[in-house]
Write an enzyme that holds these catalytic residues in place. Structure first.
Site, PDB file in Angstrom:
ATOM      1  N   HIS A  35       0.843  -1.204   0.000  1.00 23.76           N
ATOM      2  CA  HIS A  35       0.000   0.000   0.000  1.00 23.76           C
ATOM      3  C   HIS A  35       0.878   1.254   0.000  1.00 23.76           C
ATOM      4  O   HIS A  35       0.627   2.204  -0.736  1.00 23.76           O
ATOM      5  CB  HIS A  35      -0.875   0.058   1.261  1.00 23.76           C
ATOM      6  CG  HIS A  35      -1.924  -1.004   1.374  1.00 23.76           C
ATOM      7  ND1 HIS A  35      -2.100  -1.762   2.503  1.00 23.76           N
ATOM      8  CD2 HIS A  35      -2.872  -1.425   0.495  1.00 23.76           C
ATOM      9  CE1 HIS A  35      -3.120  -2.597   2.334  1.00 23.76           C
ATOM     10  NE2 HIS A  35      -3.601  -2.424   1.119  1.00 23.76           N
ATOM     11  N   LYS A  64     -18.489  -6.068   8.790  1.00 24.15           N
ATOM     12  CA  LYS A  64     -17.255  -6.858   8.716  1.00 24.15           C
ATOM     13  C   LYS A  64     -16.530  -6.798  10.051  1.00 24.15           C
ATOM     14  O   LYS A  64     -16.725  -5.861  10.820  1.00 24.15           O
ATOM     15  CB  LYS A  64     -16.341  -6.292   7.629  1.00 24.15           C
ATOM     16  CG  LYS A  64     -16.827  -6.615   6.239  1.00 24.15           C
ATOM     17  CD  LYS A  64     -15.742  -6.370   5.215  1.00 24.15           C
ATOM     18  CE  LYS A  64     -16.248  -6.654   3.815  1.00 24.15           C
ATOM     19  NZ  LYS A  64     -15.390  -6.029   2.800  1.00 24.15           N
ATOM     20  N   ARG A  80      -2.308  -5.836  -8.432  1.00 23.42           N
ATOM     21  CA  ARG A  80      -1.316  -6.876  -8.159  1.00 23.42           C
ATOM     22  C   ARG A  80      -1.363  -7.904  -9.278  1.00 23.42           C
ATOM     23  O   ARG A  80      -1.159  -7.568 -10.430  1.00 23.42           O
ATOM     24  CB  ARG A  80      -1.570  -7.524  -6.795  1.00 23.42           C
ATOM     25  CG  ARG A  80      -1.116  -6.676  -5.653  1.00 23.42           C
ATOM     26  CD  ARG A  80      -1.698  -7.094  -4.354  1.00 23.42           C
ATOM     27  NE  ARG A  80      -3.134  -6.874  -4.347  1.00 23.42           N
ATOM     28  CZ  ARG A  80      -3.915  -6.946  -3.287  1.00 23.42           C
ATOM     29  NH1 ARG A  80      -3.404  -7.267  -2.131  1.00 23.42           N
ATOM     30  NH2 ARG A  80      -5.197  -6.714  -3.370  1.00 23.42           N
ATOM     31  N   SER A 118      -3.042  -7.508   3.054  1.00 21.43           N
ATOM     32  CA  SER A 118      -3.222  -7.399   4.501  1.00 21.43           C
ATOM     33  C   SER A 118      -3.570  -8.766   5.085  1.00 21.43           C
ATOM     34  O   SER A 118      -3.104  -9.128   6.170  1.00 21.43           O
ATOM     35  CB  SER A 118      -4.349  -6.414   4.822  1.00 21.43           C
ATOM     36  OG  SER A 118      -4.042  -5.153   4.310  1.00 21.43           O
TER      37      SER A 118
END
Ligand code: ADP
Length: 162
Positions: free
Chosen positions: A17, A41, A90, A128
């Protein structure tokens, strides 16, 4: 002034990031890193903690602002009058979802442009969630996150991950 929003969950912020943030800062006059959250979440870090970890990690960058938002990104962009989204890409696996999101956002508001910045190869497999998984088995995460984030993860896990 060219301003861009870099949205994500950042639970927690990784070196991948940070690389995208640093590179965005070279392109835009101001980069707003926005922690997007969803109460349904259950993240490892609270929104406030995520914001603070990003602030600590971007202290050296003069044109970064850190913020948070719950709900649709498009509403956030409109409220800030910012119409450029920065996303990191990515592996090819990111592409499909990002392509879909960029198309939907543009349908919702035609002014919106999504700018993709390709990951550096060393961060290609970094996320993450993989950081949290490695840490949960006491693995070494020093190549993936800043020292501050390492400490924060260690304290969340109630152990020490040195
Ligand atoms: P994740 O939880 O998968 O790390 P986030 O929602 O926090 O994802 O990511 C926010 C943005 O950062 C997304 O655009 C994502 O593609 C990008 N990103 C995440 N990790 C990397 C990385 N290692 N290299 C480049 N971009 C990344």
């Amino acid at each position: 002034m060219k301003v861009a929003v870099y949205p994500g969950s950042f639970d927690p912020v990784t070196l991948g990031h940070l690389d995208i943030i640093e590179r965005s800062c070279e392109i835009f006059d101001q980069v707003i890193v926005t922690v997007m959250y969803n109460k349904s979440k259950s993240p490892m870090f609270t929104v406030e903690e995520r914001v603070q970890l990003i602030k600590d990690a971007t202290k050296h960058l003069k044109n970064v602002v850190v913020d948070c938002h719950e709900g649709l990104l498009i509403d956030y962009l409109k409220s800030k009058e910012v119409f450029i989204i920065v996303k990191g890409l990515r592996a090819i696996s990111d592409f499909e979802a990002e392509f879909q999101m960029a198309s939907v956002n543009q349908k919702l508001c035609h002014k919106i442009e999504t700018v993709f910045i390709m990951t550096r190869t060393e961060y290609m497999y970094l996320s993450s969630s993989i950081v949290k998984e490695v840490a949960s088995f006491n693995g070494d995460i020093s190549n993936f996150v800043t020292e501050n984030v390492q400490l924060a993860i260690a304290s969340k896990m109630g152990g020490n991950n040195e």
